[in-house]
Motif scaffolding. Structure first.
Motif, PDB file in Angstrom:
ATOM      1  N   TYR A 181       5.625   6.356  56.259  1.00 50.62           N
ATOM      2  CA  TYR A 181       5.197   4.971  56.449  1.00 50.62           C
ATOM      3  C   TYR A 181       4.007   4.898  57.401  1.00 50.62           C
ATOM      4  O   TYR A 181       3.066   4.112  57.171  1.00 50.62           O
ATOM      5  CB  TYR A 181       6.349   4.125  56.999  1.00 50.62           C
ATOM      6  CG  TYR A 181       5.873   2.810  57.552  1.00 50.62           C
ATOM      7  CD1 TYR A 181       5.462   1.788  56.706  1.00 50.62           C
ATOM      8  CD2 TYR A 181       5.808   2.604  58.930  1.00 50.62           C
ATOM      9  CE1 TYR A 181       5.004   0.580  57.208  1.00 50.62           C
ATOM     10  CE2 TYR A 181       5.348   1.402  59.444  1.00 50.62           C
ATOM     11  CZ  TYR A 181       4.945   0.399  58.581  1.00 50.62           C
ATOM     12  OH  TYR A 181       4.476  -0.782  59.089  1.00 50.62           O
ATOM     13  N   ASN A 190       2.830  -9.531  48.135  1.00 49.15           N
ATOM     14  CA  ASN A 190       3.569  -8.774  47.135  1.00 49.15           C
ATOM     15  C   ASN A 190       5.067  -9.056  47.302  1.00 49.15           C
ATOM     16  O   ASN A 190       5.603  -8.921  48.404  1.00 49.15           O
ATOM     17  CB  ASN A 190       3.302  -7.274  47.323  1.00 49.15           C
ATOM     18  CG  ASN A 190       3.846  -6.439  46.173  1.00 49.15           C
ATOM     19  OD1 ASN A 190       4.941  -6.653  45.685  1.00 49.15           O
ATOM     20  ND2 ASN A 190       3.055  -5.474  45.738  1.00 49.15           N
ATOM     21  N   LEU A 205       7.544  -7.395  46.642  1.00 50.01           N
ATOM     22  CA  LEU A 205       8.316  -6.216  47.060  1.00 50.01           C
ATOM     23  C   LEU A 205       8.284  -6.001  48.560  1.00 50.01           C
ATOM     24  O   LEU A 205       9.025  -5.156  49.071  1.00 50.01           O
ATOM     25  CB  LEU A 205       7.766  -4.966  46.360  1.00 50.01           C
ATOM     26  CG  LEU A 205       7.941  -4.893  44.843  1.00 50.01           C
ATOM     27  CD1 LEU A 205       7.284  -3.629  44.305  1.00 50.01           C
ATOM     28  CD2 LEU A 205       9.421  -4.912  44.474  1.00 50.01           C
ATOM     29  N   ILE A 206       7.425  -6.760  49.276  1.00 50.89           N
ATOM     30  CA  ILE A 206       7.268  -6.525  50.712  1.00 50.89           C
ATOM     31  C   ILE A 206       8.574  -6.769  51.465  1.00 50.89           C
ATOM     32  O   ILE A 206       8.883  -6.065  52.428  1.00 50.89           O
ATOM     33  CB  ILE A 206       6.132  -7.397  51.299  1.00 50.89           C
ATOM     34  CG1 ILE A 206       5.811  -6.981  52.741  1.00 50.89           C
ATOM     35  CG2 ILE A 206       6.484  -8.869  51.241  1.00 50.89           C
ATOM     36  CD1 ILE A 206       5.229  -5.613  52.871  1.00 50.89           C
ATOM     37  N   TYR A 207       9.371  -7.749  51.017  1.00 50.40           N
ATOM     38  CA  TYR A 207      10.607  -8.077  51.738  1.00 50.40           C
ATOM     39  C   TYR A 207      11.672  -6.986  51.614  1.00 50.40           C
ATOM     40  O   TYR A 207      12.229  -6.551  52.640  1.00 50.40           O
ATOM     41  CB  TYR A 207      11.141  -9.437  51.274  1.00 50.40           C
ATOM     42  CG  TYR A 207      10.187 -10.562  51.588  1.00 50.40           C
ATOM     43  CD1 TYR A 207       9.990 -10.992  52.895  1.00 50.40           C
ATOM     44  CD2 TYR A 207       9.462 -11.189  50.581  1.00 50.40           C
ATOM     45  CE1 TYR A 207       9.100 -12.016  53.195  1.00 50.40           C
ATOM     46  CE2 TYR A 207       8.575 -12.216  50.857  1.00 50.40           C
ATOM     47  CZ  TYR A 207       8.389 -12.620  52.173  1.00 50.40           C
ATOM     48  OH  TYR A 207       7.500 -13.620  52.458  1.00 50.40           O
ATOM     49  N   VAL A 209      11.116  -3.898  50.973  1.00 48.64           N
ATOM     50  CA  VAL A 209      10.553  -2.728  51.652  1.00 48.64           C
ATOM     51  C   VAL A 209      10.719  -2.862  53.160  1.00 48.64           C
ATOM     52  O   VAL A 209      11.099  -1.899  53.846  1.00 48.64           O
ATOM     53  CB  VAL A 209       9.065  -2.541  51.287  1.00 48.64           C
ATOM     54  CG1 VAL A 209       8.410  -1.507  52.201  1.00 48.64           C
ATOM     55  CG2 VAL A 209       8.926  -2.119  49.829  1.00 48.64           C
ATOM     56  N   GLU A 210      10.461  -4.042  53.700  1.00 45.22           N
ATOM     57  CA  GLU A 210      10.604  -4.259  55.144  1.00 45.22           C
ATOM     58  C   GLU A 210      12.056  -4.116  55.584  1.00 45.22           C
ATOM     59  O   GLU A 210      12.340  -3.537  56.641  1.00 45.22           O
ATOM     60  CB  GLU A 210      10.077  -5.641  55.521  1.00 45.22           C
ATOM     61  CG  GLU A 210       8.566  -5.743  55.500  1.00 45.22           C
ATOM     62  CD  GLU A 210       8.057  -7.107  55.903  1.00 45.22           C
ATOM     63  OE1 GLU A 210       6.891  -7.220  56.317  1.00 45.22           O
ATOM     64  OE2 GLU A 210       8.837  -8.086  55.800  1.00 45.22           O
ATOM     65  N   GLY A 267      14.315  -2.295  54.064  1.00 46.65           N
ATOM     66  CA  GLY A 267      14.611  -0.871  53.974  1.00 46.65           C
ATOM     67  C   GLY A 267      14.062  -0.105  55.168  1.00 46.65           C
ATOM     68  O   GLY A 267      14.749   0.752  55.742  1.00 46.65           O
ATOM     69  N   LEU A 268      12.831  -0.425  55.560  1.00 45.86           N
ATOM     70  CA  LEU A 268      12.230   0.233  56.722  1.00 45.86           C
ATOM     71  C   LEU A 268      13.017  -0.071  57.995  1.00 45.86           C
ATOM     72  O   LEU A 268      13.218   0.813  58.834  1.00 45.86           O
ATOM     73  CB  LEU A 268      10.778  -0.216  56.892  1.00 45.86           C
ATOM     74  CG  LEU A 268       9.739   0.475  56.020  1.00 45.86           C
ATOM     75  CD1 LEU A 268       8.387  -0.223  56.157  1.00 45.86           C
ATOM     76  CD2 LEU A 268       9.614   1.957  56.397  1.00 45.86           C
TER      77      LEU A 268
END
Length: 224
Positions: free
Chosen positions: A28, A56, A58-60, A62-63, A65-66
């Motif tokens: 990341y 995008n 998918l940002i939510y 992904v965030e 998950g991070l």
């Protein structure tokens, strides 16, 4: 299923989880600095990139998950550190360098402290940039993150804290990159020396890149 999950509570399983989550966060960081380098191309390019990323859908996930990966990494690292402390209740009278072939360094000895520093830094960093002042980029209707970055790095205390934190990032990666691969079994006589050198070089490049961005914004960046 439960017995398989219990494996990750063992010493070996804990090291594997720390290695996997650490390497995920390392990947990341590579993507993050690649995006941040867009700032050198000016506000239009940087804000366009930021808007494309943040809009995008998918940002939510992904965030989230991070965040889960980061919290798991912190939790397992702290529990392993505390377990090691309990296993060695008697402190050494005098600490000495182990010398070769030991890989013990200042970076490896301070991983828990650099990690906790970075935990605090991430909270401050997210609050400053993600939830910072909402400016609109002129004539575009998108958020002006370029202006926000320039204004934050115009402050000497803010840029000093950021640079110091990036030095801590470099220290953490100096040991963490190679350690993560070794936790996953990549510890062979032929490849280990190269892995150690590559890990240190990448640590310098990532930390150095973020520091250059902050100093450039402070001294040379164009204010809105």
């Amino acid at each position: 299923m439960a017995s398989r999950l219990r494996v990750f509570s063992s010493s070996v399983g804990t090291k594997i989880l720390i290695g996997v989550t650490g390497l995920a966060l390392f990947l990341y960081l590579i993507l993050h600095i690649a995006g941040n380098l867009m700032v050198f191309f000016g506000p239009a390019v940087f804000n366009g990139y930021s808007h494309a990323l943040l809009s995008n859908p998918l940002i939510y996930p992904v965030e989230i998950g991070l965040l889960l990966i980061f919290l798991l990494h912190v939790y397992k690292t702290v529990t392993m550190y505390l377990a090691n402390q309990r296993a060695r209740p008697a402190r050494y009278v005098k600490k000495k360098s182990a010398g070769p072939p030991s890989r013990k360094t200042v970076a490896s000895s301070t991983m828990i402290f650099s990690g906790l520093w970075l935990l605090v830094f991430v909270i401050i960093h997210v609050k400053t940039f993600k939830y910072g002042t909402e400016y609109d980029a002129p004539g575009t209707g998108i958020r002006d993150l370029y202006r926000l970055e320039m204004e934050n790095f115009a402050s000497p205390p803010a840029v000093a804290f950021y640079v110091l934190s990036m030095l801590v990032v470099g220290s953490h990666l100096w040991h963490g990159i190679a350690s993560g691969f070794q936790s996953l079994g990549a510890d062979q006589p032929r490849w280990t020396p190269r892995l150690l050198v590559a890990g240190k070089a990448i640590a310098i490049l990532i930390a150095g890149g973020f520091i250059v961005i902050a100093l450039w914004a402070h001294f040379l960046g164009v204010r809105a």
